[in-house]
Design an enzyme around this catalytic site. Structure first.
Site, PDB file in Angstrom:
ATOM      1  N   GLU A   2      18.682   0.627   5.723  1.00 30.67           N
ATOM      2  CA  GLU A   2      19.160  -0.357   6.480  1.00 30.67           C
ATOM      3  C   GLU A   2      19.830  -0.167   7.976  1.00 30.67           C
ATOM      4  O   GLU A   2      20.654  -0.882   8.487  1.00 30.67           O
ATOM      5  CB  GLU A   2      20.289  -0.941   5.580  1.00 30.67           C
ATOM      6  CG  GLU A   2      19.657  -1.800   4.005  1.00 30.67           C
ATOM      7  CD  GLU A   2      18.400  -2.743   4.529  1.00 30.67           C
ATOM      8  OE1 GLU A   2      18.324  -4.004   5.651  1.00 30.67           O
ATOM      9  OE2 GLU A   2      18.562  -4.049   3.930  1.00 30.67           O
TER      10      GLU A   2
ATOM     11  N   PHE B 249      10.071  -4.920   0.230  1.00 31.69           N
ATOM     12  CA  PHE B 249       9.945  -4.287   1.548  1.00 31.69           C
ATOM     13  C   PHE B 249       8.996  -3.268   2.189  1.00 31.69           C
ATOM     14  O   PHE B 249      10.699  -1.804   2.089  1.00 31.69           O
ATOM     15  CB  PHE B 249      10.932  -5.186   2.537  1.00 31.69           C
ATOM     16  CG  PHE B 249      10.930  -5.192   3.774  1.00 31.69           C
ATOM     17  CD1 PHE B 249      10.869  -6.506   4.423  1.00 31.69           C
ATOM     18  CD2 PHE B 249      11.566  -3.966   4.673  1.00 31.69           C
ATOM     19  CE1 PHE B 249      11.051  -6.650   5.686  1.00 31.69           C
ATOM     20  CE2 PHE B 249      11.711  -4.134   5.571  1.00 31.69           C
ATOM     21  CZ  PHE B 249      11.972  -5.696   5.982  1.00 31.69           C
TER      22      PHE B 249
END
Ligand code: TGC
Ligand code: FAD
Length: 405
Positions: free
Chosen positions: A384, A149
């Protein structure tokens, strides 16, 4: 050269993982049979497949690629995605307990599952065309394909909206240019879900395949954290990405950020696993290790550490369980997810530090899992969304005032 003491101990640990889960508030009673079955299956798999090898892989800074297929077999990729799209068809709490058990083994192993399930399969499922779903999801769900990603860039980490990676219209394709940084699994990946700005400055998502001309994914070396996970860059030099590989509808930062919500939720559970492993090891050590003629667990200062650890783990378990219940009802907000990710990861890191102290000098060796968890958690605190970014998300939610603008 003969095996020294530490090497012999690693071999011993490899044969027998002594971990015992702790459930001070009977949180298991809040879980249903499916959750317990999934949790126990993954717990057993981690003991059999991860514990025997993880210290050695972390020591050598190598990614245990052979575990990818096994992770698929235990349903670790997209546990809450529909079965027909390669997922596990379970609920959000099942997804959570699976992440907890994986990170009990190692944050890097949980990362493998988070990226594949929440950051690659989820966006393809949520934003992809039916053709894209059919083409990629079964292969990702079975571990035949590895995905990554790409959101973060060298100059845009906490502020992904500033990204400069871009696409330009070229008939039936877009021409992709730019670079992504700190991408879990990129050097191994068959496909990358990449976010880039179009000519109107709108963020679009697309699937880039590894053999597309002009695409490379060099490894980043020298990490002291997440050493059993591979991290790299993504470099795009005039890569022709067919329009059929671009997510048709989703535009703007909401696309990648909603994938992050899914992954951050898993991390909130995962961090509990790392904390449980550190606590379990510290508790055992405190009962076995004697100083001044008695077990160190008999000293009040050690008891304070252990009592605070189990209190914090219990609070984190309840936070995660309630978040999972809200998520099952479709009611978990991004800000609630931020609170749990921030709290639980920080909690795990503090516990790793306290557990290291209880182990004394032995705590710095790889005979015990503490230092590995501690170093891993430094990454988990940052990726994150960093600890402070999540604090500001909570701050914005409670005040209505945006610190980012
Ligand atoms: P902002 O204007 O607030 O929001 C833009 C649009 O996005 C929506 N939104 C969300 N949607 C879903 N989930 C969320 N968590 C969302 N947060 C925001 C928002 O409603 C808005 O939608 P719309 O429709 O109105 O346009 O955006 P901003 O530019 O001000 O940024 C806000 C900020 C700083 C919170 C955000 O950019 C952020 O979260 N930054 C942190 C970046 C980050 O987390 N990067 C992670 C990269 S991936 C990674 O680390 C993988 S590690 C994997 C592993 O190995 O496990
Ligand atoms: P910066 O954004 O430069 O932040 C540096 C410091 O400044 C931090 O302390 C931060 O909290 C602080 N800061 C920044 N802005 C503010 C503000 N407004 N107010 C207060 N403080 C602020 N990304 C991906 O896209 N895909 C991946 O698979 C992926 N995997 C990763 C794997 C690893 C091992 C690591 C380390 C990172 C990974 N990342 C990935 C990137 C990760 O998400 C970023 O590192 C993270 O978002 C922070 O960005 P940065 O490192 O550029 O730090």
């Amino acid at each position: 050269m003969e095996n020294n003491g530490v090497e012999a101990s690693i071999e011993k640990r490899a044969k027998e993982d002594p971990f015992q889960a702790h459930d001070y508030y009977n949180v298991d009673e809040l879980l249903n049979e499916d959750h317990l079955l999934a949790r126990d299956a993954v717990r057993t798999w981690v003991k059999q497949e991860v514990s025997p090898i993880i210290e050695s892989y972390a020591d050598q800074n190598k990614c245990p690629v052979h575990l990818y297929k096994g992770l698929a077999e235990i349903g670790a990729y997209g546990p809450s995605l529909p079965v027909e799209y390669g997922g596990g068809g379970m609920d959000e709490i099942a997804y959570g307990v699976i992440m907890q058990e994986l990170e009990r083994g190692d944050s890097g192993i949980r990362s493998m599952a988070s990226v594949q399930g929440s950051l690659v399969m989820y966006p393809i499922y949520k934003f992809g065309s039916e053709e894209q779903r059919k083409k990629y999801l079964p292969k990702l769900g079975s571990g035949e394909f590895i995905g990554c990603f790409g959101l973060t860039e060298p100059d845009h980490g906490s502020n992904p909206g500033g990204m400069v990676t871009n696409i330009k219209d070229d008939g039936d394709a877009y021409i992709l240019n730019g670079a992504k940084m700190w991408i879990t699994n990129s050097p191994l990946a068959d496909i990358a879900v990449v976010w880039a700005k179009d000519e109107e400055g709108k963020i679009r998502g697309m699937i880039v395949e590894k053999d597309m001309k002009g695409f490379s994914a060099p490894e980043i070396h020298g990490k002291w954290s997440l050493r059993a996970s591979i991290t790299g860059e993504l470099v795009f030099e005039d890569v022709r990405v067919p329009k059929s590989n671009v997510f048709p509808e989703i535009k703007g930062l909401r696309g990648p950020l909603s994938c992050l919500s899914k992954a951050r939720y898993g991390i909130a559970w995962g961090a509990i696993g790392a904390a449980m492993d550190c606590y379990d090891s510290a508790l055992r050590y405190s009962l076995e290790r004697e100083q001044f003629g008695k077990p160190i667990g008999q000293f009040q200062l050690t008891q304070k550490k252990l009592a605070e650890m189990i209190t914090e783990i219990t609070k984190a378990q309840l936070l995660a369980w309630r978040l999972g219940t809200l998520a099952n009802m479709g009611k978990a907000t991004p800000a609630q997810i931020s609170m749990a990710k921030r709290n639980n990861v920080n909690m795990a890191l503090e516990i790793a530090r306290e557990a290291r102290q209880i182990h004394g000098g032995m705590g710095i060796t790889n005979e015990y899992p503490i230092m590995r968890h501690m170093m891993n958690l430094e990454t988990v605190l940052t990726y994150e969304g960093t600890h402070d970014i999540h604090l500001l998300i909570t701050g914005m939610d409670v005040t209505g005032l945006n610190a980012f603008k």
